[in-house]
Design an enzyme around this catalytic site. Structure first.
Site, PDB file in Angstrom:
ATOM      1  N   CYS A 128      -0.259   0.094  -5.125  1.00 21.22           N
ATOM      2  CA  CYS A 128      -1.053   0.696  -4.152  1.00 21.22           C
ATOM      3  C   CYS A 128      -1.466   2.060  -4.783  1.00 21.22           C
ATOM      4  O   CYS A 128      -2.576   2.011  -5.502  1.00 21.22           O
ATOM      5  CB  CYS A 128      -0.224   1.071  -2.797  1.00 21.22           C
ATOM      6  SG  CYS A 128      -1.259   1.380  -1.525  1.00 21.22           S
TER       7      CYS A 128
ATOM      8  N   HIS B  11       0.809  -4.839  -1.326  1.00 13.75           N
ATOM      9  CA  HIS B  11       2.241  -4.571  -1.422  1.00 13.75           C
ATOM     10  C   HIS B  11       2.978  -5.763  -1.470  1.00 13.75           C
ATOM     11  O   HIS B  11       3.212  -6.680  -0.439  1.00 13.75           O
ATOM     12  CB  HIS B  11       2.758  -3.918   0.044  1.00 13.75           C
ATOM     13  CG  HIS B  11       2.076  -2.467   0.151  1.00 13.75           C
ATOM     14  ND1 HIS B  11       2.985  -1.408  -0.100  1.00 13.75           N
ATOM     15  CD2 HIS B  11       1.114  -2.031   0.615  1.00 13.75           C
ATOM     16  CE1 HIS B  11       2.369  -0.229  -0.089  1.00 13.75           C
ATOM     17  NE2 HIS B  11       1.068  -0.447   0.285  1.00 13.75           N
TER      18      HIS B  11
ATOM     19  N   GLU C 280       6.375  -5.936  -1.990  1.00 12.73           N
ATOM     20  CA  GLU C 280       7.291  -5.859  -1.098  1.00 12.73           C
ATOM     21  C   GLU C 280       7.052  -6.425   0.230  1.00 12.73           C
ATOM     22  O   GLU C 280       8.318  -6.854   1.110  1.00 12.73           O
ATOM     23  CB  GLU C 280       7.829  -4.569  -1.212  1.00 12.73           C
ATOM     24  CG  GLU C 280       7.621  -3.591  -0.315  1.00 12.73           C
ATOM     25  CD  GLU C 280       6.166  -3.204  -0.596  1.00 12.73           C
ATOM     26  OE1 GLU C 280       5.392  -2.357  -0.072  1.00 12.73           O
ATOM     27  OE2 GLU C 280       5.694  -3.443  -1.811  1.00 12.73           O
TER      28      GLU C 280
END
Length: 385
Positions: free
Chosen positions: A262, A354, A356
């Site tokens: 990011c 992202h 995750e």
């Protein structure tokens, strides 16, 4: 468990003069920030506690928010970071066995001023047509201010472009999360607003995760003898983070393997010599399609960014800053935005979204494995020399 619903008046004011009266939600008072919309239908707790949202008033496009309450296991950081919160229909009941408190109580505890009961679709359409705008939520005594005074306050607020917010969200001192499984070595994580899910994913790949304050030097990084360096997500304008770019260039000069997510992707772009620019209304949600050019696979991914890297989408190009060949590795399929970078002559890559994904799909989780494999490959090269 029930949630308190207020009938107290509140109003959302945008810098173009548009006004949306509603009901107070969360803490009472005045809050200012860039108004942005998030399209996820789930994961509001993770959204609220994502440090990347610092300085932003977040509007949830999903109409019904708060039904699962808040719990102590899912936060992405130590507090709620949004500047303000906008929802249409807050849940009257908290219905989840993991809930510790209602969303409204959590907003009050962290002093987050919000508003409910407005047409969030109308606000979203205005932002999509006019671009992200500064806004303010006024409740309590502030709801009674003259409309012209409220608008003056909103227009006096700082714009997101040019803001450096890293110091507001970063840890004050280094923190270490030990590796799980087979240990690879120490990983230096520059905390620009890192999420807990990212730390857990890195530790699960065998890294001792050293989360470092955003103002560390290259000597501070060398002191932990890292096998690699990671730049996290975070809020603010990458063009206002020159010190972080220079630190990253020092990392690249030493050929330490690098991975950025990011904000980290934007800073790698700038370190390689490319520019960045502000998107009209950004990407925020857990349903964004991205093409991985390496595999040809389309992934559904989680996003939260208002800036992007300005780099050629096709082919290999020379890094303007002298770091060899670079390619755009991932492309957003909605608007052809750069969603990933890969350096071909040094061990460095990054993605804008992202992997995750908390909350969100796990299509891109393999990127943590790709990072681990890159680090192990670089270690093998050194051992053979």
């Amino acid at each position: 468990m029930t949630a308190r619903l207020s009938l107290d008046p509140a109003v959302l004011v945008l810098e173009d003069g548009s006004r949306y009266p509603g009901r107070a939600y969360g803490a009472r008072g005045t809050t200012l920030g860039e108004v942005v919309f998030a399209t996820g239908m789930t994961g509001y707790q993770e959204t609220l506690t994502d440090p990347s949202y610092a300085g932003q008033i977040v509007l949830q496009t999903a109409p019904h928010i708060g039904n699962t309450g808040m719990n102590g296991e899912d936060p992405e950081s130590r507090r709620i970071w949004v500047a303000g919160y906008i929802v249409r229909d807050p849940s009257r009941i908290v219905s989840n066995w993991r809930a510790d408190e209602s969303l409204d109580d959590a907003l009050v505890a962290d002093g987050i001023v919000g508003i409910s009961g407005i047409d969030t679709r109308a606000v979203t359409r205005r932002i999509r047509s006019s671009g992200s705008m500064r806004g303010g939520v006024f409740s309590g005594e502030a709801a009674g201010l003259d409309a012209d005074e409220q608008l003056r306050i909103v227009r006096a607020a700082p714009e997101m472009a040019g803001r450096n917010l890293s110091a507001e969200v970063s840890v004050a001192a280094a923190q270490v999360t030990p590796a799980t499984g087979e240990r690879i070595g120490a990983l230096a994580v520059l905390d620009l607003g890192v999420k807990q899910a990212t730390i857990e994913n890195l530790a699960a790949r065998g890294f001792d995760v050293h989360v470092l304050p955003q103002d560390v030097t290259i000597d501070d990084i060398r002191a932990i003898d890292p096998v690699a360096v990671f730049y996290s997500n975070g809020p603010g304008d990458p063009a206002a983070s020159g010190d972080h770019v220079e630190l990253l260039r020092a990392v690249l000069d030493e050929r330490l393997p690098f991975f950025g997510i990011c904000f980290g992707n934007q800073l790698l772009g700038r370190a390689l010599g490319f520019g960045t620019y502000k998107l009209p209304f950004g990407h925020r949600g857990i349903n964004q399609p991205v093409l991985d050019k390496t595999t040809g696979r389309v992934e559904i991914t989680a996003h939260n960014h208002g800036f992007a890297v300005d780099a050629p989408l096709e082919g290999e190009v020379d890094s303007p800053a002298g770091y060899g060949r670079v390619e755009v590795s991932h492309i957003g399929l909605n608007d052809r935005v750069v969603e990933g970078l890969r350096a071909l002559d040094i061990p460095a890559f990054s993605v804008q979204y992202h992997p995750e994904a908390a909350a969100g799909p796990h299509d891109a989780n393999y990127l943590f494995d790709r990072f681990r494999d890159m680090v192990l490959a670089e270690q093998s090269k050194k051992d053979n020399h």
